[in-house]
Design an enzyme around this catalytic site. Structure first.
Site, PDB file in Angstrom:
ATOM      1  CD  GLU A  99      -1.245 -27.277  68.544  1.00 23.19           C
ATOM      2  OE1 GLU A  99      -1.855 -27.995  69.535  1.00 23.19           O
ATOM      3  OE2 GLU A  99       0.481 -27.242  68.113  1.00 23.19           O
ATOM      4  NE  ARG A 137      10.642 -23.852  64.016  1.00 25.68           N
ATOM      5  CZ  ARG A 137       9.710 -23.325  65.016  1.00 25.68           C
ATOM      6  NH1 ARG A 137       9.012 -23.874  66.141  1.00 25.68           N
ATOM      7  NH2 ARG A 137       8.341 -22.677  64.325  1.00 25.68           N
ATOM      8  CE  LYS A 158       0.355 -22.826  64.719  1.00 27.02           C
ATOM      9  NZ  LYS A 158      -0.634 -23.704  64.634  1.00 27.02           N
TER      10      LYS A 158
END
Length: 598
Positions: A77, A302, A312
């Site tokens: 994104e 992850r 983020k």
């Protein structure tokens, strides 16, 4: 997502960089393999060399699935800069495609124009190319598919599988239920197909305000998986999109966009992190309901690391509140920050390979990343001498204005191809303040009263006099110099060797000494009433004016060196100017952080 249960630290033979990782990695992979094999009912003995994703792909290829093709993608994104966690996913997805001689796509999931910027798009492309990724002509955007996604939404409405809902965000949360209680159907759930089509068209035409209505999938409000409780497919957002302008006043949700975009691009294996595991049934439902190509979603753990935050949102907060100097601050875990600090693409790829691919949540010790860059630069960085905290030494038996010795030093002690350089030793030199102690312990083998030390590549310096200022601080040392590098002092072998810089020829340069941005292993764990910001390390950056050997005055932006005995340093590509380099410390020569805590 579940909390990480343990911190994986290097272990084993510390003299062998590869050996440091074997114990932790093998333990993690073995545990994950056992779990995978139990799920599949197969024998693990034949699979020890393959991670679980490779095993899935191997089985698909053996069965002739997807026409024997492997096609992966990375779908960022564009609402922030990539970080080291993204690097693991990039290396995995691109690496799988390359390993199986398949295809790899880069696709931007640009469905939220309020948070997305072209700056992020450009930075992501640049960082991925720097990492070594290639995608040929397969650069895509979810916005390329807005019309098709809209048409598919209409198809689901016509099939009675989607409806327009009037609940606002807060009401929708109330109706959704909890993990232990089912949700309640929206009052609008049974609208007719004709009414839903009319309202959805009005949403697209901009006849309603932002947030006034949504389009939701009609699945199961009692599902134990909350993601299946009539999720939002479209929301009204009258925001200018960086690619489509003002053409659309409604934008698809990530969940509605992701799987269909994979389908349109012919992705065979949609590899993502574990937090999307509970979204997989929704991914499957959309593909199955639309009757389109159905990629296989596979989840892996992850990357979590000590002393870092990977959110983020939190990284953006650090930037906007100026706790750091931008996304490329060398203390940031962003790829751009790591690049500016001096990390190489090879070291990051090597790190990602070492940490492996598993389905077990864990936290990787920061030492793993630091060791990867040390190993790379140890082989590839030329050596130079520099003094970070200078202490002047006068070699009293060398006449003023004369050169005591011209020293020829190797640019790399293990690689003759790097060549040599010549450095003059004058009457006055600089050494590190830490290389002298007035009250030295017995095993201190550097400079001390009635002691001697070997000057790197030059000879022996014997301390004769300590000069102090009025405050009692040591400001200068007087030594006798012996050019015989094998000489003894008081009939004893001189054990210590220190680096030095010729005072007359030394160049001054700004050197930035970076440490961890956070002072706790888990920055997200903060006492009640505080936040992760309270865990910031006040000593994460120290700037010094160093004395360096003269050749470094011509160091160019991006060059990397080992300052002997001090660490690895990178010429800052932003703040350096011709003849005025600024150096960022990439890493110390060893894990001084862990040592300081012990």
């Amino acid at each position: 997502m579940a909390e990480s249960l343990e911190i994986l630290k290097p272990s084993g033979d510390t003299s062998n960089p590869a050996g440091r990782y074997n114990s932790a990695i093998l333990s993690l992979l073995h545990r994950d393999q056992e779990r995978t094999d139990m799920d599949s009912g197969t024998d693990a003995t034949d699979k020890s060399s393959r991670n679980f994703i490779e095993q899935i792909i191997d089985a698909d290829l053996a069965a002739g699935k997807n026409g024997g093709q492997v096609h992966t993608r990375f779908p960022p994104e564009p609402n922030g800069y990539l970080h080291i966690g993204h690097a693991k996913s990039i290396c995995l997805n691109f690496g799988i495609a390359k390993q199986y001689e398949g295809k790899f796509n880069l696709r931007f999931d640009d469905t939220n124009p309020a948070r997305e910027e072209q700056e992020y798009v450009d930075a992501i492309i640049d960082d991925m190319r720097w990492l070594g990724c290639e995608w040929d002509d397969r650069l895509f955007y979810a916005s390329d598919y807005f019309q098709q996604l809209h048409d598919w939404a209409v198809q689901l409405i016509e099939a009675g599988k989607a409806y327009v809902c009037d609940l606002d965000a807060e009401q929708m949360r109330e109706y959704r239920g909890t993990l232990t209680e089912p949700g309640k159907p929206s009052p609008n759930r049974e609208r007719t197909v004709a009414e839903n089509l009319e309202l959805f068209a009005k949403m697209k035409a901009g006849e309603f305000a932002d947030g006034e209505r949504t389009l939701r999938a009609k699945i199961d409000m009692a599902s134990p998986n909350i993601n299946l409780r009539d999720p939002v497919m479209y929301r009204i957002k009258k925001a200018h999109h960086q690619r489509t302008g003002d053409d659309w006043g409604i934008y698809p949700s990530y969940d509605f966009t992701h799987g269909q975009s994979d389908s349109l691009e012919g992705i065979t294996h949609s590899i993502c992190t574990l937090e999307f595991e509970n979204h997989r049934p929704l991914y499957d439902w959309f593909c199955d309901s639309l009757g389109i190509h159905h990629p296989q979603q596979i989840e892996f753990a992850r990357l979590n690391m000590t002393y870092l935050v990977m959110s983020k949102r939190k990284l953006l907060q650090l930037v906007t509140e100026k706790h750091v100097n931008g996304w490329d601050d060398p203390r940031m875990p962003t790829i751009r920050g790591l690049r500016r600090r001096g990390y190489t693409s090879h070291s990051i790829r090597s790190f990602c390979e070492r940490v492996g691919v598993t389905k077990v949540n864990s936290t990787i010790d920061m030492v793993w990343l630091e060791d990867a860059i040390r190993e790379d630069l140890n082989e590839n960085a030329p050596r130079r001498m520099g003094v970070l905290r200078p202490l002047k030494v006068v070699l009293t038996n060398v006449p003023e204005g004369e050169t005591a010795k011209v020293c020829e030093l190797p640019n790399h002690p293990q690689n003759e191809e790097f060549g040599t350089r010549k450095i003059e030793l004058g009457r006055e030199i600089y050494i590190e303040q830490d290389d002298f102690q007035e009250d030295a312990p017995k095993k201190f083998f550097r400079l001390k009263p009635d002691g001697a030390v070997r000057l790197r590549g030059a000879g022996i310096a014997v301390l004769d006099e300590i000069v102090k200022n009025e405050a009692g601080e040591v400001v200068e040392l007087h030594c006798a110099f012996n050019p015989d590098t094998t000489a003894k002092h008081n009939e004893k072998k001189v054990k210590g060797t220190i680096h030095w810089v010729n005072a007359e020829q030394a160049v001054e340069a700004e050197v930035r000494l970076y440490d961890h941005l956070f002072q706790t292993e888990n920055p997200n764990k903060a006492p009640e009433g505080s936040t992760f910001l309270d865990n910031l390390n006040p000593s994460s950056l120290e700037t010094v004016t160093a004395k360096l050997e003269p050749s470094l005055s011509h160091a160019e932006a991006g060059e990397k060196y080992q300052f002997e005995r001090l660490g690895y340093f990178h010429v800052d590509p932003i703040d350096s100017n011709p003849g005025q380099p600024v150096f960022n410390r990439t890493a110390t020569l060893r894990d001084s952080w862990a040592k300081s805590k012990s």
